[in-house]
Design a protein around this motif. Structure first.
Motif, mmCIF file in Angstrom:
data_model
loop_
_atom_site.group_PDB
_atom_site.id
_atom_site.type_symbol
_atom_site.label_atom_id
_atom_site.label_comp_id
_atom_site.label_asym_id
_atom_site.label_seq_id
_atom_site.Cartn_x
_atom_site.Cartn_y
_atom_site.Cartn_z
ATOM 1 N N THR A 1 -7.945 3.972 6.168
ATOM 2 C CA THR A 1 -7.809 3.075 5.252
ATOM 3 C C THR A 1 -6.548 2.986 4.277
ATOM 4 O O THR A 1 -5.866 3.792 4.014
ATOM 5 N N VAL A 2 -5.641 2.126 4.161
ATOM 6 C CA VAL A 2 -5.356 1.537 3.364
ATOM 7 C C VAL A 2 -4.848 0.817 1.785
ATOM 8 O O VAL A 2 -5.247 -0.703 2.293
ATOM 9 N N PRO A 3 -5.523 1.774 1.143
ATOM 10 C CA PRO A 3 -5.448 0.932 0.135
ATOM 11 C C PRO A 3 -4.177 -0.176 -0.860
ATOM 12 O O PRO A 3 -3.633 0.825 -0.581
ATOM 13 N N GLY A 4 -4.765 -1.159 -1.111
ATOM 14 C CA GLY A 4 -2.775 -1.223 -2.004
ATOM 15 C C GLY A 4 -3.592 -2.298 -2.333
ATOM 16 O O GLY A 4 -4.439 -2.803 -3.481
ATOM 17 N N THR A 5 -2.607 -2.905 -3.124
ATOM 18 C CA THR A 5 -2.611 -4.467 -3.966
ATOM 19 C C THR A 5 -1.817 -6.108 -3.039
ATOM 20 O O THR A 5 -0.899 -5.819 -2.703
ATOM 21 N N VAL B 1 -2.174 6.600 2.799
ATOM 22 C CA VAL B 1 -3.315 5.703 4.046
ATOM 23 C C VAL B 1 -4.405 7.485 3.179
ATOM 24 O O VAL B 1 -4.467 8.242 3.107
ATOM 25 N N ASP B 2 -5.394 6.288 3.254
ATOM 26 C CA ASP B 2 -6.759 7.187 3.568
ATOM 27 C C ASP B 2 -7.565 7.776 4.648
ATOM 28 O O ASP B 2 -8.508 6.614 4.808
ATOM 29 N N ARG C 1 -8.169 -1.478 6.549
ATOM 30 C CA ARG C 1 -9.063 -0.779 7.256
ATOM 31 C C ARG C 1 -8.027 -0.812 9.097
ATOM 32 O O ARG C 1 -8.411 -1.721 9.744
ATOM 33 N N GLY D 1 0.550 -1.188 0.288
ATOM 34 C CA GLY D 1 -0.385 -0.461 -0.650
ATOM 35 C C GLY D 1 0.731 0.760 -0.072
ATOM 36 O O GLY D 1 1.918 0.929 0.678
ATOM 37 N N SER E 1 -8.845 -2.675 0.379
ATOM 38 C CA SER E 1 -8.197 -2.115 1.165
ATOM 39 C C SER E 1 -8.703 -2.453 2.766
ATOM 40 O O SER E 1 -8.852 -3.735 3.199
ATOM 41 N N ALA F 1 -10.066 -7.018 6.607
ATOM 42 C CA ALA F 1 -10.372 -6.522 5.418
ATOM 43 C C ALA F 1 -11.199 -8.322 4.948
ATOM 44 O O ALA F 1 -10.926 -9.176 5.863
ATOM 45 N N PRO G 1 -6.762 -5.485 -6.552
ATOM 46 C CA PRO G 1 -6.655 -3.992 -4.937
ATOM 47 C C PRO G 1 -7.023 -4.307 -3.904
ATOM 48 O O PRO G 1 -8.557 -5.395 -3.610
#
Length: 182
Positions: free
Chosen positions: A117-121, A113-114, A134, A110, A132, A151, A130
């Motif tokens: 939330t850490v969006p990643g692969t 950081v939003d 939490r 990732g 995410s 997740a 993808p």
């Protein structure tokens, strides 16, 4: 009476803020001995719960300013799968499912950081999709921090499609990590 409610709400908000407070800026290594990946799924047409774990082999977390520029990388050993059933574990490690011999690692990367939330692969069996995470909790410790993230993963999106109907399709995943300043 109203001031007691106000104080209780303020304390609850302070605890929630503290529970997800960002750790100090810097580079951290994930401590594999103090970290784990836990999952829950269903078996036999969704009737029986199955719980299991994987071991995090290595990883790192970079906390940046602003926090949105932070990143994480983790490697999870596919052969470390443990559900408490040797027969099931052998089957899931086999080429029919995770193919642990050819794909010894699952990776998560990732690069931002939003909020919480850490969006990643996530890469499993050579297939990247993808996912995410939490962040549910985080707490600073001396020289590091601990975090709990969750997740929901659909195994079929990664080509792990054996035993449709018998083995659960969705996994509820919980990561418990302890990171030390590197």
């Amino acid at each position: 009476m109203k001031s007691n409610e106000t104080n209780a709400n303020a304390n609850a908000n302070a605890n929630n803020d503290k529970a997800t407070a960002a750790p100090a800026l810097g580079h951290y290594a994930i401590d594999p001995a103090a970290s784990t990946v836990e999952f829950t799924t269903r078996h036999v047409f969704g009737l029986l719960p199955v719980r299991g774990t994987f071991t995090i082999r290595s990883g790192s977390v970079d906390i940046a300013e602003p926090l949105g520029g932070s990143g994480v990388r983790a490697e999870i050993g596919t052969a470390s799968l443990s559900t408490g059933s040797r027969q099931r574990d052998r089957a899931v490690r086999s080429a029919r499912f995770l193919d642990a011999e050819r794909h010894p690692l699952m990776t998560f990367t990732g690069d931002r950081v939003d909020g919480t939330t850490v969006p990643g692969t996530l890469t499993v069996c050579g297939v990247a999709r993808p996912v995410s995470l939490r962040i549910e909790e985080s707490a600073s410790t001396t020289g590091g921090f601990t975090a709990l993230a969750t997740a929901r993963i659909d195994r079929t999106e990664f080509g792990v499609t054996a035993s449709r109907g018998m083995a659960g399709r969705l996994l509820a995943v919980t990561l418990r990590v302890h990171c030390v300043r590197a």
